[in-house]
Design a protein around this motif. Structure first.
Motif, PDB file in Angstrom:
ATOM      1  N   PHE A  37       0.806  -1.222   0.000  1.00 36.91           N
ATOM      2  CA  PHE A  37       0.000   0.000   0.000  1.00 36.91           C
ATOM      3  C   PHE A  37       0.845   1.280   0.000  1.00 36.91           C
ATOM      4  O   PHE A  37       0.284   2.374   0.119  1.00 36.91           O
ATOM      5  N   ASP A  38       2.146   1.154  -0.140  1.00 39.96           N
ATOM      6  CA  ASP A  38       3.009   2.333  -0.020  1.00 39.96           C
ATOM      7  C   ASP A  38       2.687   3.406  -1.058  1.00 39.96           C
ATOM      8  O   ASP A  38       2.741   4.604  -0.764  1.00 39.96           O
ATOM      9  N   PRO A  42       0.280   8.633  -0.068  1.00 38.57           N
ATOM     10  CA  PRO A  42       0.080  10.077  -0.253  1.00 38.57           C
ATOM     11  C   PRO A  42      -1.383  10.495  -0.363  1.00 38.57           C
ATOM     12  O   PRO A  42      -1.679  11.690  -0.270  1.00 38.57           O
ATOM     13  N   LEU A  43      -2.300   9.551  -0.547  1.00 39.33           N
ATOM     14  CA  LEU A  43      -3.712   9.888  -0.622  1.00 39.33           C
ATOM     15  C   LEU A  43      -4.324  10.179   0.747  1.00 39.33           C
ATOM     16  O   LEU A  43      -5.440  10.689   0.838  1.00 39.33           O
ATOM     17  N   ASP A  45      -3.954  11.362   5.067  1.00 37.76           N
ATOM     18  CA  ASP A  45      -3.261  12.116   6.108  1.00 37.76           C
ATOM     19  C   ASP A  45      -2.921  11.165   7.247  1.00 37.76           C
ATOM     20  O   ASP A  45      -3.809  10.534   7.835  1.00 37.76           O
ATOM     21  N   GLY A  46      -1.647  11.073   7.562  1.00 36.29           N
ATOM     22  CA  GLY A  46      -1.233  10.256   8.695  1.00 36.29           C
ATOM     23  C   GLY A  46      -1.543   8.782   8.562  1.00 36.29           C
ATOM     24  O   GLY A  46      -2.032   8.149   9.501  1.00 36.29           O
ATOM     25  N   GLY A  47      -1.292   8.199   7.393  1.00 33.05           N
ATOM     26  CA  GLY A  47      -1.543   6.774   7.195  1.00 33.05           C
ATOM     27  C   GLY A  47      -0.662   5.914   8.087  1.00 33.05           C
ATOM     28  O   GLY A  47       0.530   6.179   8.256  1.00 33.05           O
ATOM     29  N   GLU A  48      -1.251   4.882   8.666  1.00 29.03           N
ATOM     30  CA  GLU A  48      -0.527   3.958   9.540  1.00 29.03           C
ATOM     31  C   GLU A  48      -0.653   2.548   8.996  1.00 29.03           C
ATOM     32  O   GLU A  48      -1.763   2.089   8.690  1.00 29.03           O
ATOM     33  N   THR A  49       0.462   1.834   8.872  1.00 24.37           N
ATOM     34  CA  THR A  49       0.463   0.500   8.279  1.00 24.37           C
ATOM     35  C   THR A  49       0.915  -0.528   9.300  1.00 24.37           C
ATOM     36  O   THR A  49       1.901  -0.327  10.020  1.00 24.37           O
ATOM     37  N   ARG A  50       0.207  -1.644   9.342  1.00 23.90           N
ATOM     38  CA  ARG A  50       0.573  -2.770  10.202  1.00 23.90           C
ATOM     39  C   ARG A  50       0.610  -4.033   9.350  1.00 23.90           C
ATOM     40  O   ARG A  50      -0.368  -4.347   8.655  1.00 23.90           O
ATOM     41  N   VAL A  51       1.709  -4.743   9.387  1.00 29.67           N
ATOM     42  CA  VAL A  51       1.843  -5.972   8.595  1.00 29.67           C
ATOM     43  C   VAL A  51       1.102  -7.103   9.300  1.00 29.67           C
ATOM     44  O   VAL A  51       1.287  -7.340  10.497  1.00 29.67           O
ATOM     45  N   GLN A  52       0.257  -7.790   8.541  1.00 29.71           N
ATOM     46  CA  GLN A  52      -0.541  -8.888   9.078  1.00 29.71           C
ATOM     47  C   GLN A  52       0.228 -10.211   8.987  1.00 29.71           C
ATOM     48  O   GLN A  52       1.272 -10.293   8.342  1.00 29.71           O
ATOM     49  N   ARG A 200      -2.240   4.275  -6.932  1.00 28.74           N
ATOM     50  CA  ARG A 200      -3.176   5.323  -6.532  1.00 28.74           C
ATOM     51  C   ARG A 200      -4.318   5.443  -7.542  1.00 28.74           C
ATOM     52  O   ARG A 200      -5.460   5.705  -7.171  1.00 28.74           O
ATOM     53  N   ALA A 201      -4.006   5.239  -8.820  1.00 36.87           N
ATOM     54  CA  ALA A 201      -5.035   5.354  -9.852  1.00 36.87           C
ATOM     55  C   ALA A 201      -6.113   4.284  -9.684  1.00 36.87           C
ATOM     56  O   ALA A 201      -7.282   4.517 -10.012  1.00 36.87           O
TER      57      ALA A 201
END
Length: 225
Positions: A37-38, A42-43, A45-52, A200-201
């Motif tokens: 999802f990297d 940019p789409l 604000d303050g995106g947080e990622t956790r690997v499952q 993103r598209a």
């Protein structure tokens, strides 16, 4: 010197090379999946990622003041023709709805990402939707209006859209993001997916659709007084 010694050394070297290759591929696979999802960050604000545990990420973030949740779920069950990677795009914002309405394209009853089959009531498919769309609810008397569904029926013109969920807890669209390479899967049973990040598209129209659907629900349920 025994002629078996060079042969043994050759096998040992081959074993070390294979072990190193597998280690390198495993490390690359972990890094690639974790970054799925990297490109979409940019789409938000303050995106947080956790690997499952699957190695794929789950990302949460805000866009235009609304919370979004992204999940990538691999499906490698053997009764599918090919292993698949599903992406769940969720807007977990409470809505003034009194029941859940779940629209599923070509349901098999084995989708790992949904509770569609557990909803007790099956509903007829309206003419605005493709015939392969099945609909279920937990209370058919309180589902959103037919006008609302008709207004967003074109979502399923995209053959990769698998599910649309409308519930008091929020909205969700599920898409088929990728299938395993047919040749490699049939010959080597290899089901590698997620090598290319979600663009993103591809994601942006789904985010916009969820916002538009939310706005329509709020408008249709607004108290005239």
């Amino acid at each position: 010197m025994s002629p078996l010694i060079p042969l043994g050394l050759a096998f040992a070297a081959l074993g070390l090379w294979l072990a190193f290759t597998l280690f390198r591929e495993s490390r690359t696979r972990r890094a690639t999946r974790a970054a799925y999802f990297d490109a979409a960050k940019p789409l938000f604000d303050g995106g947080e990622t956790r690997v499952q545990p699957t190695g794929f990420p789950r990302m949460t973030g805000r866009r235009a003041g609304l919370a979004f949740d992204l999940q990538a779920i691999p499906d490698t069950l053997t009764f599918r023709k090919l292993p698949a990677l599903w992406v769940l795009v969720t807007l977990p914002e409470p809505l003034p709805l009194e029941a859940t309405l779940d629209l599923m394209a070509r349901p098999s009853g084995h989708e790992p990402f949904t509770r569609f089959a557990a909803l007790p009531q099956s509903l007829p498919t309206p003419p605005e939707l493709p015939k392969d769309i099945a609909i279920r609810s937990d209370d058919a008397r309180r589902i959103p209006s037919a006008d609302l569904v008709a207004r967003h029926a074109d979502l399923f013109a995209d053959p990769l859209v698998k599910e649309l969920v409308l519930s008091p807890k929020g909205l969700r669209i599920v898409i088929l993001a990728e299938e395993a390479d047919r040749g490699r899967f049939l010959i080597f049973r290899e089901a590698e997916m997620g090598r290319t990040p979600l663009s993103r598209a591809r994601l942006l129209p789904l985010l916009d659709r969820l916002v538009a659907l939310r706005d329509d629900i709020l408008l249709l349920t607004k108290d005239p007084a």
